[in-house]
Design a protein around this motif. Structure first.
Motif, PDB file in Angstrom:
ATOM      1  N   GLY A  70      -1.481  -3.972   1.267  1.00  0.00           N
ATOM      2  CA  GLY A  70      -0.935  -5.244   1.735  1.00  0.00           C
ATOM      3  C   GLY A  70      -0.244  -5.177   3.075  1.00  0.00           C
ATOM      4  N   GLU A  73      -3.946  -7.604   6.581  1.00  0.00           N
ATOM      5  CA  GLU A  73      -4.812  -8.569   5.911  1.00  0.00           C
ATOM      6  C   GLU A  73      -6.017  -8.847   6.797  1.00  0.00           C
ATOM      7  OE1 GLU A  73      -2.372 -11.959   5.307  1.00  0.00           O
ATOM      8  OE2 GLU A  73      -1.147 -11.033   3.733  1.00  0.00           O
ATOM      9  N   GLU A  85       2.905  -8.089   2.733  1.00  0.00           N
ATOM     10  CA  GLU A  85       3.766  -7.039   2.190  1.00  0.00           C
ATOM     11  C   GLU A  85       4.558  -6.345   3.292  1.00  0.00           C
ATOM     12  OE1 GLU A  85       4.461  -6.359  -0.931  1.00  0.00           O
ATOM     13  OE2 GLU A  85       3.201  -8.065  -1.474  1.00  0.00           O
TER      14      GLU A  85
END
Length: 277
Positions: A70, A73, A85
């Motif tokens: 994460g 992306e 994240e």
């Protein structure tokens, strides 16, 4: 073998031991994240590899790993962006810190590097308020104490804190001529102060050579958040004789003080690119 040679050998062995403890994939992943955070694109994997010094296959593996965690992306149109994240992690760190906690770490590093006293200063009306100080383990240091409140136009951090204020505001804050002075170098009028502040803005920092404390030289640079007006200043100060004995110190001090102020600005949300001067 000479003592110096033995020391060089010990240093080399120490560096080798440290290098053996480093984890190469982590280093490469951090380089990729730093590249992305600075606005880099992953559209061209070969170019990414060149920028972070790895091959194309390694770039693909790093991207897949960071996507999985994460940290990055994938974009619908191709390429990547910083992942949610990663943003949550950064936000957690930022929320747990404030101006002084960020600044203390930067001041410690700056003072250790230059072996000069390092300060965080904010503006309190027409005064410079000294919030933090980190000192080197040397005998000769600046005597300004934490909590000192000094007329802003008299010190280098004070000058960078008022450099972008309109003349009418400066007059309201500092009062009419004549301005209070500390030494013969202090600006005693608003006209003289305007000349000095214009030079400070052009240089991106302020210098003082025994202008406030006799025998003490100082350099300061402004700290910004999202506002165009400086919210704080980082400065260093030390004995004039240090600068006389080391012809490279003046340039190094100016560079490192600017970098320190820029780093703190970034931590406080400023996104202006580059360093002035």
């Amino acid at each position: 073998m000479r003592k110096a040679d033995l020391q060089d050998t010990d240093n080399a062995e120490g560096d080798d031991a440290k290098a053996q403890q480093l984890v190469s994939p982590v280093i490469r992943g951090l380089r990729l994240l730093r590249y992305m955070a600075e606005g880099g694109s992953t559209a061209n994997l070969s170019e990414v590899g060149r920028r972070i010094d790895v091959n194309r296959i390694t770039v693909m593996r790093l991207l897949a790993t960071l996507e999985h965690e994460g940290m990055l992306e994938r974009l619908p149109q191709g390429g990547h962006q910083i992942g949610f994240e990663f943003l949550k992690l950064a936000s957690t760190v930022l929320a747990a810190n404030d101006l002084t906690s960020f600044a203390r770490r930067i001041l410690t590093r700056l003072s250790e590097s230059l072996q000069l006293s390092a300060y965080l200063v904010v503006r309190d009306g027409g005064h410079a308020l000294y919030l933090l100080r980190e000192m080197p383990k040397t005998a000769l240091v600046s005597n300004i104490q934490v909590g000192s409140r000094i007329a802003a136009h008299l010190t280098t951090p004070g000058r960078v804190l008022i450099a972008d204020l309109p003349p009418d505001t400066l007059r309201d804050l500092l009062g009419n001529d004549p301005l209070p002075t500390a030494t013969g170098q202090s600006p005693g009028t608003h006209a003289r102060l305007a000349q000095i502040l214009a030079a400070d803005r052009e240089r991106g920092c302020a210098w003082s050579f025994s202008a406030f404390e006799p025998g003490i030289d100082s350099c300061a640079a402004p700290v910004h958040d999202r506002s165009p007006i400086a919210i704080a200043a980082i400065s260093v100060a030390g004995p004039h004789q240090r600068f006389e004995l080391d012809p490279t110190l003046h340039e190094r001090v100016e560079r490192e003080v600017k970098v320190a102020a820029h780093d703190l600005s970034i931590l406080l949300g400023n996104r202006q690119d580059g360093l002035q001067g």
